[in-house]
Design an enzyme around this catalytic site. Structure first.
Site, mmCIF file in Angstrom:
data_model
loop_
_atom_site.group_PDB
_atom_site.id
_atom_site.type_symbol
_atom_site.label_atom_id
_atom_site.label_comp_id
_atom_site.label_asym_id
_atom_site.label_seq_id
_atom_site.Cartn_x
_atom_site.Cartn_y
_atom_site.Cartn_z
ATOM 1 C CE LYS A 79 17.119 -26.874 -15.445
ATOM 2 N NZ LYS A 79 16.022 -26.065 -14.884
ATOM 3 C CB SER A 154 15.153 -28.077 -11.755
ATOM 4 O OG SER A 154 14.861 -27.051 -12.683
ATOM 5 C CB SER A 178 14.310 -24.138 -11.974
ATOM 6 O OG SER A 178 13.546 -25.192 -11.474
HETATM 7 N N1 GLN Z 1 10.446 -26.600 -8.048
HETATM 8 C C1 GLN Z 1 9.646 -26.209 -9.174
HETATM 9 C C2 GLN Z 1 8.972 -27.414 -9.763
HETATM 10 O O1 GLN Z 1 9.402 -28.494 -9.474
HETATM 11 C C3 GLN Z 1 10.478 -25.431 -10.126
HETATM 12 C C4 GLN Z 1 10.692 -25.982 -11.465
HETATM 13 C C5 GLN Z 1 11.392 -25.081 -12.421
HETATM 14 O O2 GLN Z 1 11.460 -23.877 -12.207
HETATM 15 N N2 GLN Z 1 11.853 -25.666 -13.521
HETATM 16 O O3 GLN Z 1 8.024 -27.291 -10.484
#
Ligand code: GLN
Length: 478
Positions: A79, A154, A178
């Site tokens: 990532k 994400s 994410s």
């Molecule tokens: N959807 C969550 C957020 O936007 C998850 C983010 C993550 O786990 N990096 O905060």
């Protein structure tokens, strides 16, 4: 030799038995990336040159009969919020378009030290902010099962890359879902580790008290294999704990006979798609088949998790994002007047940071401001403790919990982009585990039409071995 759909263990075995060379393997992945990435958009950067060179080094070792390390020669994707020495790392934000880190994130360094090969850097929501991979300055990632649907986020590029066989596995980051949500959307395995189980060093921080680094893989066994290499204490991350790292693959052999599994009522509540529910219940039945007992349990404070998360996260975020100011990190925009410090800050940040990042900075700065701190941040921290206690109490009764990872099917590209609140709600079933610091695994448990569904297995802190065992049993019985 068919070099498609190989698991980590199949790659390790194939290299050892000389069924294929590492150079052939890397070439096969690079060819597939070349063929599919234009469409899927799962990679921002492909590390063609370094991957090909590193593959030759592995082949030289094999030629002289040297023993390979775990994960050695296995091509993986990363990532783009995780630093990779010498490989561009953008966090999917234009402000870091030219950033080449001078070091590896600890987790990546551990794999590379063993001879693991970075094949490229995955698209994601910028700085990890999002649940659909549409908050990327490099465009959305398409779901390999249906190009009109999002990949989840994400870590969407990582999940899509594993699902489309563009790498053997990927390393992602999970602050509120994410790793798990994109894993569920793309039909792969995703493990969010216990807070403190893997190092966060070199992972661009979003919300430091929730961020975790973990694997996305094709199988549960592969997740166990990666964990054996990446877990453990790190002198560069003071929140990692020196708990012994089990041999997770050996643990899998124990099966799940006699384990007690809880189904938390609050996770099967109104709004859950019936077809998703029936896939998850089939996975639960598979666990019963394998000898586990199942009972209904309750985590009373679940309904406060989203509100709590979306106070705690922006507060930590607003401070973590301060480093992207055009001086310490990020492209500097001066518009001709580089002597005015305030203008450098405001112009660099105004033009370089994505909209969702700005939204979080504003919410966080507001919630932390004088007069509001007690009402928002302090209160959220107190509710966070209640959520954590819910888990501690329930784990006195059961060994693990099974829930859906996401209450519906992958949604359409563009469907939620203009509705940030609806996008935040996408995290409803995943954020409690982050708030409590406990591990959670998403395992594919069937499909509705062409779209995959994920079951989430949540366990007590540092009990990754238990949730991996349950995930393995699901895979086996389904
Ligand atoms: N959807 C969550 C957020 O936007 C998850 C983010 C993550 O786990 N990096 O905060």
């Amino acid at each position: 030799m068919n070099l498609q759909n190989l698991t980590i263990s199949a790659v390790e075995k194939g290299l050892r038995q000389k069924d294929f060379s590492c150079a052939e393997l890397v070439a096969a992945y690079l060819a597939r990336i070349n063929e599919r990435n234009q469409d899927l958009n799962a990679f921002i950067t492909v590390a063609e040159k370094s991957a090909a060179e590193e593959a030759l080094a592995v082949d030289r070792k094999i030629a002289v009969g040297e023993k390979l390390q775990p994960l050695e020669g296995v091509p993986f994707a990363v990532k783009d919020t995780l630093c990779t020495h010498g490989i561009r790392t953008t966090a999917a934000a234009k402000i870091l378009d030219n950033f080449i880190p001078p070091y590896d994130a600890t987790v990546i360094g551990k794999i590379r030290d063993n001879g693991g090969i970075v094949i490229g850097k995955n698209n994601c929501d910028a700085f990890g902010h999002g649940a659909s991979n549409e908050n990327s300055d490099y465009g959305p990632v398409k779901n390999p099962h249906d190009p009109a649907k999002v990949s989840g986020g994400s870590s969407g590029g990582s999940a899509a890359a594993v699902a489309a066989d563009l790498c053997a596995y990927a390393i992602g980051e999970d602050t509120g879902g994410s790793i798990r949500e994109p894993a569920a959307f793309c039909g792969v395995v995703g493990l969010k580790v216990s807070y403190g189980r893997t190092s966060r060093y070199g992972c661009m921080p979003m919300a430091s008290s929730l961020d975790t680094v973990g694997p996305l893989t094709k199988t549960v066994e592969d997740a166990a294999a990666v964990m054996e290499v990446i877990a453990g204490v790190d002198q560069y991350d003071a929140t990692t704990l020196p708990e012994a790292v089990p041999n997770y693959r050996d643990e899998l052999k124990k099966g799940i006979d006699g384990l007690r599994i809880g189904l938390p009522r609050e996770y099967f509540a109104e709004g859950l798609n019936e077809e998703v529910k029936s896939c998850v219940m089939k996975a639960v039945a598979a666990c019963e088949q394998a000898g586990a007992t199942v009972e209904e349990v309750s985590l009373r404070h679940t309904k406060y998790a989203i509100a709590t998360y979306y106070i705690v996260v922006p507060c930590e975020d607003s401070s973590n994002m301060a480093r992207y100011d055009g001086l310490r990190f990020g492209a500097r925009v001066t518009n001709g007047d580089s002597n005015d410090l305030l203008r450098v800050y405001t112009q660099s940040r105004a033009s370089g940071l994505p909209a969702e990042v700005k939204r979080r900075i504003m919410i966080g700065a507001y919630a932390l401001s004088h007069g509001y701190y007690d009402a928002y941040y302090l209160k959220a921290q107190k509710v966070r403790t209640l959520i954590k206690q819910d888990f501690e109490n329930v784990f006195e009764k059961v060994d693990a919990l099974i829930t859906p990872t996401y209450p519906g099917l992958p949604f359409g590209i563009g469907e939620l982009v203009d509705n940030p609140l609806a996008m935040y709600l996408a995290d409803v079933l995943t954020v409690p585990a982050n708030l409590a610091g406990v591990p959670a695994l998403s395992v594919p448990c069937g499909k509705v039409g062409t779209l995959p569904v994920g079951a989430q297995i949540i366990g007590p802190r540092f009990k990754e071995d238990i949730i991996l065992r349950i995930g393995r049993a699901m895979e086996r019985e389904m």
